[in-house]
Design a protein around this motif. Structure first.
Motif, short mmCIF file in Angstrom:
data_model
loop_
_atom_site.label_atom_id
_atom_site.label_comp_id
_atom_site.label_asym_id
_atom_site.label_seq_id
_atom_site.Cartn_x
_atom_site.Cartn_y
_atom_site.Cartn_z
N LEU A 164 -14.56 -9.25 2.46
CA LEU A 164 -13.61 -10.29 2.08
C LEU A 164 -12.33 -9.66 1.56
CD1 LEU A 164 -15.74 -12.89 0.09
CD2 LEU A 164 -14.32 -13.42 2.08
N PHE A 165 -11.22 -10.41 1.69
CA PHE A 165 -9.97 -10.06 1.04
C PHE A 165 -9.64 -11.16 0.02
CE2 PHE A 165 -8.90 -7.80 5.22
CZ PHE A 165 -9.42 -6.60 4.77
N MET A 166 -8.52 -11.03 -0.63
CA MET A 166 -8.08 -12.08 -1.55
C MET A 166 -7.98 -13.40 -0.79
SD MET A 166 -7.93 -10.73 -4.53
CE MET A 166 -6.94 -11.85 -5.52
N PRO A 167 -8.17 -14.53 -1.48
CA PRO A 167 -8.20 -15.82 -0.78
C PRO A 167 -6.99 -16.10 0.10
CG PRO A 167 -9.00 -16.09 -3.01
CD PRO A 167 -8.48 -14.68 -2.92
N ASP A 168 -5.81 -15.61 -0.30
CA ASP A 168 -4.61 -15.89 0.49
C ASP A 168 -4.42 -14.92 1.65
OD1 ASP A 168 -3.94 -13.65 -0.99
OD2 ASP A 168 -2.16 -14.51 -1.92
N TYR A 169 -5.37 -13.97 1.80
CA TYR A 169 -5.28 -13.04 2.94
C TYR A 169 -6.43 -13.19 3.92
CZ TYR A 169 -3.42 -9.09 5.47
OH TYR A 169 -2.86 -8.31 6.45
N GLY A 170 -7.60 -13.60 3.43
CA GLY A 170 -8.67 -13.96 4.35
C GLY A 170 -9.86 -13.04 4.40
N THR A 171 -10.10 -12.48 5.57
CA THR A 171 -11.34 -11.74 5.82
C THR A 171 -11.06 -10.50 6.64
OG1 THR A 171 -11.75 -13.06 7.81
CG2 THR A 171 -12.77 -13.83 5.76
N ALA A 172 -12.07 -9.62 6.71
CA ALA A 172 -11.94 -8.37 7.44
C ALA A 172 -12.04 -8.58 8.95
CB ALA A 172 -13.03 -7.40 6.99
N MET A 202 -12.15 -6.53 -4.47
CA MET A 202 -11.84 -6.16 -3.09
C MET A 202 -11.69 -4.64 -2.95
SD MET A 202 -11.51 -9.33 -2.03
CE MET A 202 -12.66 -9.84 -3.32
N CYS A 203 -11.87 -4.16 -1.73
CA CYS A 203 -11.61 -2.75 -1.42
C CYS A 203 -10.16 -2.55 -0.97
CB CYS A 203 -12.58 -2.27 -0.34
SG CYS A 203 -12.43 -0.52 0.07
N HIS A 204 -9.51 -3.63 -0.53
CA HIS A 204 -8.13 -3.54 -0.06
C HIS A 204 -7.35 -4.77 -0.49
CE1 HIS A 204 -8.88 -0.11 2.58
NE2 HIS A 204 -9.97 -0.73 3.01
N ASP A 205 -6.05 -4.61 -0.58
CA ASP A 205 -5.17 -5.77 -0.64
C ASP A 205 -3.93 -5.50 0.19
OD1 ASP A 205 -4.44 -8.40 -1.50
OD2 ASP A 205 -2.89 -7.46 -2.71
N TYR A 206 -3.59 -6.48 1.01
CA TYR A 206 -2.37 -6.46 1.81
C TYR A 206 -1.62 -7.73 1.44
CZ TYR A 206 -5.47 -3.39 4.47
OH TYR A 206 -6.36 -2.40 4.84
N LEU A 207 -0.41 -7.59 1.01
CA LEU A 207 0.33 -8.77 0.58
C LEU A 207 0.53 -9.72 1.74
CD1 LEU A 207 3.09 -7.15 -1.66
CD2 LEU A 207 1.05 -8.38 -2.41
N PRO A 208 0.26 -11.01 1.53
CA PRO A 208 0.54 -11.99 2.59
C PRO A 208 2.04 -12.04 2.87
CG PRO A 208 0.01 -13.09 0.53
CD PRO A 208 -0.26 -11.64 0.31
N LYS A 209 2.40 -12.50 4.07
CA LYS A 209 3.80 -12.54 4.45
C LYS A 209 4.62 -13.46 3.56
CE LYS A 209 3.02 -11.37 9.31
NZ LYS A 209 3.16 -11.81 10.73
N ASP A 226 -13.12 -22.12 -2.38
CA ASP A 226 -12.13 -23.19 -2.36
C ASP A 226 -10.87 -22.85 -1.57
OD1 ASP A 226 -13.84 -24.62 -4.01
OD2 ASP A 226 -12.78 -24.06 -5.87
N ARG A 227 -10.47 -21.55 -1.57
CA ARG A 227 -9.13 -21.25 -1.10
C ARG A 227 -9.02 -20.18 -0.03
NH1 ARG A 227 -5.59 -19.12 -3.92
NH2 ARG A 227 -6.77 -18.10 -5.59
N ASN A 228 -10.11 -19.53 0.36
CA ASN A 228 -9.96 -18.47 1.36
C ASN A 228 -9.44 -19.07 2.67
OD1 ASN A 228 -10.91 -16.65 3.70
ND2 ASN A 228 -11.15 -15.36 1.91
N ILE A 229 -8.34 -18.54 3.16
CA ILE A 229 -7.66 -19.15 4.30
C ILE A 229 -8.46 -19.08 5.59
CG2 ILE A 229 -5.36 -18.82 3.32
CD1 ILE A 229 -5.05 -16.38 5.18
N HIS A 230 -9.44 -18.18 5.66
CA HIS A 230 -10.23 -18.05 6.88
C HIS A 230 -11.60 -18.72 6.79
CE1 HIS A 230 -7.99 -14.07 8.07
NE2 HIS A 230 -7.24 -15.16 8.24
N VAL A 231 -12.15 -18.83 5.59
CA VAL A 231 -13.57 -19.16 5.51
C VAL A 231 -13.89 -20.04 4.30
CG1 VAL A 231 -14.23 -17.06 4.21
CG2 VAL A 231 -15.83 -18.05 5.89
#
Length: 289
Positions: A164-172, A202-209, A226-231
């Motif tokens: 998983l990533f942060m809720p605003d970034y989604g999933t691997a 998380m193991c990574h974070d990539y800033l959302p656009k 509640d908020r993960n954009i993918h799942v």
């Protein structure tokens, strides 16, 4: 059980978060997903990131006994051997590392790689437990990104690797050899079945656009539900697989894919030195017809 002490170390060149996790009573500690600093253009590496973790452990009076890898990373080289050299810690990973080794051993003609995971000190099975001082940890198999992905539950915290990533970034992504989007969805749902207040790291974070401007790596099960954009709740398995498959088809290979896989499937060790004493990384080339 007391809450673990958790220190995060963010490596911006690879967007990787490593963790120092300790028992506040015994001061015993584990390092999760340490990074080796590697410059792809020059081929030079150093242990500055690992040294930052070791320095914090010394400053806090912590004794590192374990290095926990969540999977064979494809975007950075592991600093596990350096931590082991300096502390004597044992290096652990999920038992399905055997599958990953057998997938990639022929790709790089890596005849020295065992295919049995013997390069690692400990191979964890799903449901295994381990101790960090008096803190009990639990291994949760979370395949999908790779076959060998595991998450580590320590107290009220779960270290989820690339699942998983942060809720605003989604999933691997799930398009690496041995990866599978449907399996990833089921692993994520397994994590989402934990109590809502469970902390996720998380193991990574990539800033959302758009939106968030600062790197982050801690959330909760409830926030992901509640908020993960993918799942988030309401996304079906078939919907996720369709989205993930389409998205993965647009992604390029990670910059450090080739060196990372070769090193990390060897528990962070370099390939054997050539007759001149130099270690070389291989790049398989496919000629277009």
């Amino acid at each position: 059980m007391p809450a673990p002490i958790i220190h995060a170390f963010f490596d911006e060149p690879t967007n990787t978060v490593s963790y120092l996790v300790a028992d506040p009573e015994t001061r015993e500690a584990a390092v999760i997903d340490p990074v080796l600093d590697y410059d792809h253009k020059s081929g030079k590496a150093n242990a500055a990131s690992a040294e930052r973790i070791l320095a914090r452990a010394v400053a806090d009076g912590l004794r590192i006994t374990l290095v926990l890898e969540t999977h064979v990373h494809a975007d950075h080289l592991s600093g596990a051997p350096y931590i082991k050299l300096k502390t004597g810690a044992k290096v652990a990973i999920g038992e399905r590392i055997r599958e990953v080794q057998k997938i990639f051993r022929p790709v790089f003609n890596a005849i020295d790689v065992s295919g049995e995971g013997s390069e690692f000190d400990i191979l964890f099975r799903d449901g295994d437990s381990f101790m960090i001082g008096r803190l009990q940890g639990e291994v949760i198999a979370t395949p999908g990104h790779t076959p060998a992905c595991v998450s580590y539950r320590i107290g009220d915290a779960v270290f989820v690797g690339d699942t998983l990533f942060m809720p605003d970034y989604g999933t691997a992504r799930a398009d690496f050899p041995g990866g599978d989007a449907r399996t990833l969805y089921r692993s994520i749902r397994r994590l989402m079945a934990l109590p809502r207040a469970t902390r996720l790291f998380m193991c990574h974070d990539y800033l959302p656009k758009e939106g968030r401007k600062h790197f982050a790596w801690e959330t909760t099960v409830g926030e992901e539900i509640d908020r993960n954009i993918h799942v988030h709740t309401g996304v079906s398995e078939d919907e996720f697989v369709k989205m993930r498959t389409a998205r993965d088809a647009t992604l390029s290979a990670p910059t450090l894919l080739m060196p990372s896989i070769q090193v990390n499937m060897r528990a962070g060790k370099l390939p054997p030195a050539d007759v001149n004493g130099v270690h070389y990384l291989r790049v398989p080339i496919t000629l277009a017809s």
